[in-house]
Scaffold this motif. Structure first.
Motif, mmCIF file in Angstrom:
data_model
loop_
_atom_site.group_PDB
_atom_site.id
_atom_site.type_symbol
_atom_site.label_atom_id
_atom_site.label_comp_id
_atom_site.label_asym_id
_atom_site.label_seq_id
_atom_site.Cartn_x
_atom_site.Cartn_y
_atom_site.Cartn_z
ATOM 1 N N LEU A 82 0.819 -1.209 0.000
ATOM 2 C CA LEU A 82 0.000 0.000 0.000
ATOM 3 C C LEU A 82 0.857 1.266 0.000
ATOM 4 C CD1 LEU A 82 -2.708 -1.059 2.619
ATOM 5 C CD2 LEU A 82 -2.805 -1.251 0.121
ATOM 6 N N SER A 83 2.171 1.101 0.004
ATOM 7 C CA SER A 83 3.071 2.257 0.081
ATOM 8 C C SER A 83 3.696 2.538 -1.286
ATOM 9 C CB SER A 83 4.187 2.001 1.097
ATOM 10 O OG SER A 83 3.657 1.794 2.390
ATOM 11 N N LEU A 84 4.121 3.789 -1.454
ATOM 12 C CA LEU A 84 4.843 4.224 -2.642
ATOM 13 C C LEU A 84 6.076 5.003 -2.200
ATOM 14 C CD1 LEU A 84 1.913 5.569 -4.888
ATOM 15 C CD2 LEU A 84 3.024 3.336 -5.038
ATOM 16 N N ILE A 85 7.107 4.976 -3.028
ATOM 17 C CA ILE A 85 8.284 5.799 -2.765
ATOM 18 C C ILE A 85 7.932 7.230 -3.147
ATOM 19 C CG2 ILE A 85 10.684 6.228 -3.396
ATOM 20 C CD1 ILE A 85 10.967 3.246 -3.934
ATOM 21 N N PRO A 86 7.947 8.180 -2.209
ATOM 22 C CA PRO A 86 7.531 9.552 -2.506
ATOM 23 C C PRO A 86 8.357 10.172 -3.633
ATOM 24 C CG PRO A 86 7.786 9.224 -0.134
ATOM 25 C CD PRO A 86 8.362 8.016 -0.809
ATOM 26 N N PRO A 87 7.757 11.046 -4.431
ATOM 27 C CA PRO A 87 8.475 11.679 -5.544
ATOM 28 C C PRO A 87 9.705 12.457 -5.111
ATOM 29 C CG PRO A 87 6.109 12.042 -5.750
ATOM 30 C CD PRO A 87 6.340 11.438 -4.402
ATOM 31 N N SER A 88 9.756 12.889 -3.846
ATOM 32 C CA SER A 88 10.900 13.675 -3.372
ATOM 33 C C SER A 88 12.097 12.818 -2.998
ATOM 34 C CB SER A 88 10.484 14.512 -2.156
ATOM 35 O OG SER A 88 10.072 13.661 -1.086
ATOM 36 N N LEU B 264 6.641 3.042 -8.668
ATOM 37 C CA LEU B 264 7.211 3.682 -7.470
ATOM 38 C C LEU B 264 7.238 2.743 -6.269
ATOM 39 C CD1 LEU B 264 5.482 7.205 -7.658
ATOM 40 C CD2 LEU B 264 7.574 6.438 -8.775
ATOM 41 N N GLN B 265 7.396 1.436 -6.536
ATOM 42 C CA GLN B 265 7.372 0.467 -5.441
ATOM 43 C C GLN B 265 8.694 -0.252 -5.221
ATOM 44 O OE1 GLN B 265 3.820 -1.855 -6.572
ATOM 45 N NE2 GLN B 265 2.849 -1.018 -4.739
ATOM 46 N N HIS B 266 9.613 -0.169 -6.174
ATOM 47 C CA HIS B 266 10.912 -0.784 -5.930
ATOM 48 C C HIS B 266 12.013 -0.052 -6.691
ATOM 49 C CE1 HIS B 266 10.053 -3.321 -9.649
ATOM 50 N NE2 HIS B 266 11.286 -2.903 -9.888
ATOM 51 N N VAL B 267 13.233 -0.256 -6.198
ATOM 52 C CA VAL B 267 14.438 0.298 -6.813
ATOM 53 C C VAL B 267 15.363 -0.867 -7.138
ATOM 54 C CG1 VAL B 267 16.482 1.722 -6.433
ATOM 55 C CG2 VAL B 267 14.258 2.494 -5.596
ATOM 56 N N ASP B 268 15.862 -0.892 -8.370
ATOM 57 C CA ASP B 268 16.842 -1.894 -8.769
ATOM 58 C C ASP B 268 18.235 -1.280 -8.743
ATOM 59 O OD1 ASP B 268 14.995 -3.869 -9.126
ATOM 60 O OD2 ASP B 268 14.897 -3.696 -11.310
ATOM 61 N N VAL B 269 19.160 -1.975 -8.100
ATOM 62 C CA VAL B 269 20.554 -1.546 -8.032
ATOM 63 C C VAL B 269 21.390 -2.604 -8.742
ATOM 64 C CG1 VAL B 269 22.454 -0.879 -6.527
ATOM 65 C CG2 VAL B 269 20.094 -0.426 -5.818
ATOM 66 N N CYS B 270 22.009 -2.219 -9.853
ATOM 67 C CA CYS B 270 22.740 -3.170 -10.691
ATOM 68 C C CYS B 270 24.178 -2.685 -10.883
ATOM 69 C CB CYS B 270 22.076 -3.309 -12.065
ATOM 70 S SG CYS B 270 20.275 -3.496 -12.014
ATOM 71 N N VAL B 271 25.097 -3.630 -10.916
ATOM 72 C CA VAL B 271 26.506 -3.303 -11.109
ATOM 73 C C VAL B 271 27.118 -4.332 -12.040
ATOM 74 C CG1 VAL B 271 28.742 -2.929 -9.985
ATOM 75 C CG2 VAL B 271 26.653 -2.322 -8.783
ATOM 76 N N ARG B 272 28.021 -3.880 -12.895
ATOM 77 C CA ARG B 272 28.784 -4.802 -13.735
ATOM 78 C C ARG B 272 30.225 -4.326 -13.782
ATOM 79 N NH1 ARG B 272 28.776 -3.499 -20.004
ATOM 80 N NH2 ARG B 272 28.480 -1.237 -19.984
ATOM 81 N N SER B 273 31.142 -5.275 -13.971
ATOM 82 C CA SER B 273 32.550 -4.915 -14.054
ATOM 83 C C SER B 273 33.260 -5.894 -14.985
ATOM 84 C CB SER B 273 33.220 -4.947 -12.676
ATOM 85 O OG SER B 273 33.391 -6.285 -12.231
ATOM 86 N N MET C 261 17.043 6.085 2.460
ATOM 87 C CA MET C 261 15.640 6.430 2.212
ATOM 88 C C MET C 261 14.746 6.001 3.366
ATOM 89 S SD MET C 261 14.954 6.028 -1.892
ATOM 90 C CE MET C 261 15.548 4.350 -2.126
ATOM 91 N N ARG C 262 15.247 5.125 4.238
ATOM 92 C CA ARG C 262 14.575 4.785 5.504
ATOM 93 C C ARG C 262 13.197 4.153 5.311
ATOM 94 N NH1 ARG C 262 18.685 4.852 9.001
ATOM 95 N NH2 ARG C 262 19.843 6.806 8.939
ATOM 96 N N PHE C 263 13.086 3.232 4.380
ATOM 97 C CA PHE C 263 11.840 2.495 4.229
ATOM 98 C C PHE C 263 12.043 1.055 4.686
ATOM 99 C CE2 PHE C 263 11.430 5.682 0.713
ATOM 100 C CZ PHE C 263 10.402 6.404 1.288
#
Length: 396
Positions: A161-167, A212-221, A243-245
Motif C-alpha cells: 500500500l506504500s509508494l516511494i515519494p516523488p521527493s 514507485l514500489q521498488h528500486v533496482d541496483v545493478c553493477v557490472r565490471s 531512504m529509511r523504508f
C-alpha cells in the motif's frame, strides 16, 4: 554560534520542530528566521515557479531544469527589494544543497565563471526528451558478455500500500552525484569508473520502477575487477538505505541483468533474509556475495590472529578507533568547518560501516566527566586490557 551552548540548542531545536525557523548547522550554523518566505521565494521558485510581479524567475515554468548562479543572484536581489532578505547566492546554494534539492553540474568552459545547477526533483514534473529515459551511453549492452561480471539487488517496499515519494529519488540522485561518471535521468542514475586505457572498468545503475514500489541496483565490471564491483554495489545500497523504508531485499538473476532491459529483470526468491527497516546493508552483507569474500579475507589473515584469543578469524572483534574531536569539523582539515562529525558518524553506523561509542567510560580512581552512554558498545579502552594479552605491539 550555538553549537556549544546546550540551552540555545534546546531553544532553537524547539522552534525548529515547531516550524518557526529552520536550522542549518552544517552551513555555518545558519538559522532561517522566516521559513515561509524561504519556501515561497527560494524553494518554491525551483519547483513551482510563478510570476508574482517580478519580471524574471530562477527557472522557467515549462522547461526549467537547470539554472545558473547569476540567475539566482538576480532573483535574490529582486526579492530583497521587496523586503525579503535570504542572503547572497553562495549561501542560498549551500542551503539548497543541504536540503539535497540541487546538484552542481560539471564545470565547462561555458560555466567556469557562472556555475550551472540542476534540479533533479523537477524531472518528474516535466517532459524533457533528453532526461525522460536512460541515456544510450548508460548501461549499454556489450558485444560480448563473457568478459563481464554482473550483480544486482532489488529493494522493494514491504507494504503493497506504500509508494516511494516523488521527493525521495531526487535526493538519492543528489547523494550519488559526487560519484565518478555520474549521469541521471527522470527515474534513474548511473556511475562509471574507467581503466587507464579509457575502458569501462565498473558501472553502477540505480533505477526506480514505474509503479514507485521498488528500486533496482545493478553493477557490472570487467572480469578481474570483481572486488571493485562488490564495493560499488555496497556504496549504492548504502545510499539507497538512507531512504529509511522497510524494504524487502532480493538478489537479481544474473542472466536477467545481462539483457540490459529493465522490464526483464527477475529476482532470486529465497536468497538472503528479509531486511529490517532501513537496513539493506546488513542484508547484503549476509548474502553469499559478501560472506564468501569475508571468509576468503579471514583465511588470508588467519596466521596474524592471536593464538591466545581462542577465537577463529571470523570471530575476532572489530578494530575500534576512538577519536576525540569537536562537533563541527572539516574532512580536509581546512575551512569551512561545516561537517557535523556526529551526524556523519551516525550515518556511517546506520550504513553498517562503523560501530559507535559515546563518551569516555569512567576510569578506576578517577572522577568521570560523564556516565557511560546506553548505546556504548563493548570496546577496549586501554592498552592494558587483558583481552589484548598475547598480541604483538602492532596488533594492539
Amino acid at each position: 554560534d550555538f553549537s556549544d551552548d546546550a540551552r540555545n540548542r534546546a531553544i532553537l531545536s524547539f522552534l525548529s520542530d515547531s516550524g518557526h525557523l529552520m536550522m542549518f548547522e552544517g552551513v555555518h550554523n545558519t538559522v532561517v528566521l522566516d521559513p515561509q518566505a524561504f519556501g515561497l521565494h527560494l524553494v518554491g521558485q525551483l519547483f513551482a515557479p510563478y510570476a508574482y510581479g517580478f519580471s524574471s524567475l530562477v527557472v522557467h515554468k515549462d522547461d526549467g531544469f537547470t539554472f545558473r548562479q547569476s540567475q539566482l543572484k538576480e532573483h535574490l536581489a529582486m526579492i530583497r527589494n521587496h523586503d525579503y532578505e535570504l542572503g547572497d547566492s553562495d549561501l542560498a546554494l549551500q542551503l539548497l544543497s543541504a536540503l539535497q534539492l540541487i546538484i552542481p553540474l560539471p564545470t565547462t568552459a561555458d560555466t567556469v565563471a557562472d556555475p550551472l545547477f540542476a534540479i533533479p526533483g523537477r524531472l518528474s514534473q516535466m517532459d524533457l526528451t533528453e532526461y525522460n529515459a536512460r541515456p544510450s551511453e548508460c548501461w549499454t549492452k556489450p558485444e560480448k558478455l563473457d568478459g563481464w561480471v554482473y550483480l544486482g539487488v532489488r529493494l522493494k517496499l514491504a507494504s503493497q500500500l506504500s509508494l516511494i515519494p516523488p521527493s525521495e529519488f531526487p535526493r538519492l540522485q543528489h547523494r550519488l552525484s559526487t560519484h565518478i561518471g555520474f549521469q541521471m535521468w527522470r527515474d534513474g542514475l548511473c556511475v562509471k569508473q574507467f581503466s587507464p586505457q579509457g575502458l569501462i572498468e565498473v558501472e553502477g545503475l540505480v533505477e526506480l520502477n514505474s509503479t514507485l514500489q521498488h528500486v533496482d541496483v545493478c553493477v557490472r565490471s570487467q572480469i578481474g575487477s570483481e572486488e571493485l564491483c562488490k564495493t560499488t554495489l555496497m556504496q549504492l545500497i548504502q545510499s539507497c538505505s538512507m531512504m529509511r523504508f522497510d524494504f524487502e531485499c532480493a538478489l537479481l538473476v544474473v542472466e536477467s541483468l545481462k539483457t540490459h532491459v529493465h522490464t526483464e529483470r527477475h529476482v532470486v526468491h529465497g536468497a538472503g533474509p528479509r531486511a529490517s527497516r532501513g537496513n539493506p546493508v546488513e542484508w547484503l552483507r549476509a548474502t553469499a556475495i559478501f560472506s564468501e569474500s569475508a571468509t576468503n579475507r579471514n583465511d588470508q589473515t588467519a596466521d596474524r590472529s592471536s593464538p591466545s584469543s581462542g577465537l577463529s578469524p571470523s570471530q575476532q572483534p572489530w578494530v575500534s578507533v576512538v577519536v576525540s574531536c569537536p562537533e563541527m569539523a572539516s574532512l580536509s582539515g581546512d575551512p569551512p568547518y561545516d561537517l557535523n562529525v556526529f551526524q556523519h558518524c551516525e550515518q556511517l553506523r546506520d550504513a553498517g560501516q562503523v560501530l559507535l561509542a559515546f563518551d569516555r567510560r569512567p576510569e578506576v580512581g578517577k572522577p568521570a566527566l560523564w556516565e557511560p552512554h546506553p548505546d556504548d558498545v563493548d570496546l577496549i579502552w586501554s592498552m592494558d586490557d587483558n583481552r589484548l594479552d598475547g598480541r604483538s605491539p602492532q596488533d594492539k
